[in-house]
Scaffold this motif. Structure first.
Motif, PDB file in Angstrom:
ATOM      1  N   UNK A   1      -3.270  20.873  -6.403  1.00  0.00           N
ATOM      2  CA  UNK A   1      -4.087  21.054  -5.128  1.00  0.00           C
ATOM      3  C   UNK A   1      -3.562  20.127  -4.329  1.00  0.00           C
ATOM      4  N   UNK A   2      -4.245  20.102  -3.191  1.00  0.00           N
ATOM      5  CA  UNK A   2      -3.869  19.033  -1.702  1.00  0.00           C
ATOM      6  C   UNK A   2      -5.014  18.029  -1.975  1.00  0.00           C
ATOM      7  N   UNK A   3      -4.301  17.021  -2.805  1.00  0.00           N
ATOM      8  CA  UNK A   3      -5.020  15.731  -2.834  1.00  0.00           C
ATOM      9  C   UNK A   3      -4.303  14.429  -2.830  1.00  0.00           C
ATOM     10  N   UNK A   4      -5.020  13.424  -1.992  1.00  0.00           N
ATOM     11  CA  UNK A   4      -4.048  12.165  -1.731  1.00  0.00           C
ATOM     12  C   UNK A   4      -4.672  10.993  -2.449  1.00  0.00           C
ATOM     13  N   UNK A   5      -3.779  10.016  -2.904  1.00  0.00           N
ATOM     14  CA  UNK A   5      -4.216   9.053  -3.201  1.00  0.00           C
ATOM     15  C   UNK A   5      -3.798   7.869  -2.685  1.00  0.00           C
ATOM     16  N   UNK A   6      -4.531   6.899  -2.087  1.00  0.00           N
ATOM     17  CA  UNK A   6      -4.136   5.579  -1.205  1.00  0.00           C
ATOM     18  C   UNK A   6      -4.176   4.590  -2.181  1.00  0.00           C
ATOM     19  N   UNK A   7      -2.965   3.860  -2.739  1.00  0.00           N
ATOM     20  CA  UNK A   7      -2.884   2.961  -3.552  1.00  0.00           C
ATOM     21  C   UNK A   7      -2.922   1.422  -3.173  1.00  0.00           C
ATOM     22  N   UNK A   8      -3.503   0.467  -3.695  1.00  0.00           N
ATOM     23  CA  UNK A   8      -3.612  -0.763  -3.187  1.00  0.00           C
ATOM     24  C   UNK A   8      -2.295  -1.192  -3.860  1.00  0.00           C
ATOM     25  N   UNK A   9      -1.833  -2.607  -3.036  1.00  0.00           N
ATOM     26  CA  UNK A   9      -0.377  -3.151  -3.684  1.00  0.00           C
ATOM     27  C   UNK A   9      -0.359  -3.659  -4.990  1.00  0.00           C
ATOM     28  N   UNK A  10      -1.688  -3.655  -5.721  1.00  0.00           N
ATOM     29  CA  UNK A  10      -1.531  -3.701  -7.237  1.00  0.00           C
ATOM     30  C   UNK A  10      -1.300  -2.198  -8.155  1.00  0.00           C
TER      31      UNK A  10
ATOM     32  N   UNK B   1       1.199  -1.174   0.048  1.00  0.00           N
ATOM     33  CA  UNK B   1      -0.065   0.011   0.020  1.00  0.00           C
ATOM     34  C   UNK B   1       0.754   1.050   0.052  1.00  0.00           C
ATOM     35  N   UNK B   2       0.449   2.195  -0.776  1.00  0.00           N
ATOM     36  CA  UNK B   2       1.181   3.499  -1.042  1.00  0.00           C
ATOM     37  C   UNK B   2       0.502   4.618  -0.759  1.00  0.00           C
ATOM     38  N   UNK B   3       0.786   5.577  -0.111  1.00  0.00           N
ATOM     39  CA  UNK B   3       0.425   6.843   0.007  1.00  0.00           C
ATOM     40  C   UNK B   3       1.162   7.903  -0.922  1.00  0.00           C
ATOM     41  N   UNK B   4       0.429   8.418  -1.853  1.00  0.00           N
ATOM     42  CA  UNK B   4       0.811   9.478  -2.841  1.00  0.00           C
ATOM     43  C   UNK B   4       0.129  10.776  -2.616  1.00  0.00           C
ATOM     44  N   UNK B   5       0.776  11.726  -1.780  1.00  0.00           N
ATOM     45  CA  UNK B   5      -0.051  12.783  -1.329  1.00  0.00           C
ATOM     46  C   UNK B   5       0.806  14.196  -1.829  1.00  0.00           C
ATOM     47  N   UNK B   6      -0.180  14.620  -2.612  1.00  0.00           N
ATOM     48  CA  UNK B   6       0.188  16.015  -3.425  1.00  0.00           C
ATOM     49  C   UNK B   6      -0.136  17.213  -2.656  1.00  0.00           C
TER      50      UNK B   6
ATOM     51  N   UNK C   1      -4.984  16.232  10.708  1.00  0.00           N
ATOM     52  CA  UNK C   1      -5.660  14.964  10.739  1.00  0.00           C
ATOM     53  C   UNK C   1      -5.590  14.056   9.621  1.00  0.00           C
ATOM     54  N   UNK C   2      -5.001  14.147   8.485  1.00  0.00           N
ATOM     55  CA  UNK C   2      -5.053  13.607   7.513  1.00  0.00           C
ATOM     56  C   UNK C   2      -4.221  12.423   7.568  1.00  0.00           C
ATOM     57  N   UNK C   3      -3.053  12.358   8.043  1.00  0.00           N
ATOM     58  CA  UNK C   3      -2.298  11.204   8.316  1.00  0.00           C
ATOM     59  C   UNK C   3      -2.944  10.314   9.178  1.00  0.00           C
ATOM     60  N   UNK C   4      -3.478  10.621  10.023  1.00  0.00           N
ATOM     61  CA  UNK C   4      -4.353   9.615  11.253  1.00  0.00           C
ATOM     62  C   UNK C   4      -5.513   9.089  10.180  1.00  0.00           C
ATOM     63  N   UNK C   5      -6.228   9.867   9.264  1.00  0.00           N
ATOM     64  CA  UNK C   5      -7.396   9.423   8.695  1.00  0.00           C
ATOM     65  C   UNK C   5      -7.014   8.191   7.664  1.00  0.00           C
ATOM     66  N   UNK C   6      -5.706   8.513   7.139  1.00  0.00           N
ATOM     67  CA  UNK C   6      -5.349   7.431   5.897  1.00  0.00           C
ATOM     68  C   UNK C   6      -4.885   6.182   6.892  1.00  0.00           C
ATOM     69  N   UNK C   7      -4.403   6.111   7.985  1.00  0.00           N
ATOM     70  CA  UNK C   7      -4.042   5.016   8.683  1.00  0.00           C
ATOM     71  C   UNK C   7      -5.270   4.405   9.081  1.00  0.00           C
ATOM     72  N   UNK C   8      -6.349   4.850   9.397  1.00  0.00           N
ATOM     73  CA  UNK C   8      -7.474   4.174   9.988  1.00  0.00           C
ATOM     74  C   UNK C   8      -7.996   3.742   8.779  1.00  0.00           C
ATOM     75  N   UNK C   9      -8.256   4.307   7.442  1.00  0.00           N
ATOM     76  CA  UNK C   9      -8.804   3.822   6.313  1.00  0.00           C
ATOM     77  C   UNK C   9      -7.990   2.878   5.499  1.00  0.00           C
ATOM     78  N   UNK C  10      -6.662   2.525   5.820  1.00  0.00           N
ATOM     79  CA  UNK C  10      -5.895   1.471   5.231  1.00  0.00           C
ATOM     80  C   UNK C  10      -6.093   0.202   5.827  1.00  0.00           C
TER      81      UNK C  10
ATOM     82  N   UNK D   1      -8.334   4.700  -2.487  1.00  0.00           N
ATOM     83  CA  UNK D   1      -9.098   5.592  -2.015  1.00  0.00           C
ATOM     84  C   UNK D   1      -8.545   7.095  -2.375  1.00  0.00           C
ATOM     85  N   UNK D   2      -9.501   7.942  -2.751  1.00  0.00           N
ATOM     86  CA  UNK D   2      -8.831   9.359  -3.150  1.00  0.00           C
ATOM     87  C   UNK D   2      -9.302  10.314  -2.064  1.00  0.00           C
ATOM     88  N   UNK D   3      -8.564  11.265  -1.583  1.00  0.00           N
ATOM     89  CA  UNK D   3      -9.004  12.340  -0.658  1.00  0.00           C
ATOM     90  C   UNK D   3      -8.828  13.625  -1.526  1.00  0.00           C
ATOM     91  N   UNK D   4      -9.997  14.113  -1.939  1.00  0.00           N
ATOM     92  CA  UNK D   4      -9.742  15.571  -2.557  1.00  0.00           C
ATOM     93  C   UNK D   4      -9.856  16.670  -1.749  1.00  0.00           C
TER      94      UNK D   4
END
Length: 150
Positions: free
Chosen positions: A115-124, A33-38, A138-147, A129-132
């Motif tokens: 723009x401030x947008x994050x993409x959570x990528x699955x292993x493939x 899993x990978x977080x790519x945050x812009x 609080x964003x780092x906590x939110x992604x960990x919870x969703x992951x 999930x997209x965070x527009x």
């Protein structure tokens, strides 16, 4: 923000450059899993809060097996200075020409930054999930919870 990749879709092909000069491409975004945050700009208040929140949770991201990359249009030199100033413990990637931001539909043409947008990528490598719209604090906590569900 039109044309954002949606859940289950692959990201458009993109090659980004880390502050150390190494290239990060599509193959680097698979296998876990990978977080790519812009984010808009290095060393600005909101972007610093967001980066430091990821920094402070990096041990948790490591335990969860999640890679984190921050991306902006800033130069590799700007990224190096930003990483050093705040002891950031994850790579910052540059999209100096804005091609990746354009391809993802997150380029803010009027202001000249992504723009401030994050993409959570699955292993493939597909979008899990997209965070527009995110809160830098609080964003780092939110992604960990969703992951956990990916």
């Amino acid at each position: 923000m039109a044309n954002l990749p949606q859940q289950g879709q692959p990201l458009p092909p993109m090659d980004l450059v880390a502050e150390d000069g190494s290239s990060v491409g599509p193959d680097d975004l698979t296998g876990q899993r990978t977080v790519l945050y812009f984010y808009p700009k290095d060393d600005t208040p909101g972007c610093t809060k967001e980066a430091c929140a990821f920094r402070d949770r990096m041990a948790d991201y490591g335990e969860a097996g999640i890679k984190v990359y921050g991306v902006s249009l800033d130069s590799p030199e700007s990224h190096r200075e930003f990483r050093e100033k705040y002891s950031l413990n994850f790579p910052l990637l540059t999209d100096e020409d804005g091609r990746a931001a354009e391809a993802l539909g997150i380029m803010n043409e009027d202001k000249g930054y992504a723009s401030r947008v994050t993409f959570l990528l699955s292993p493939d490598g597909n979008v899990a999930k997209v965070y527009p719209e995110v809160s830098p604090e609080t964003h780092a906590d939110e992604i960990l919870s969703d992951a956990d569900s990916i």
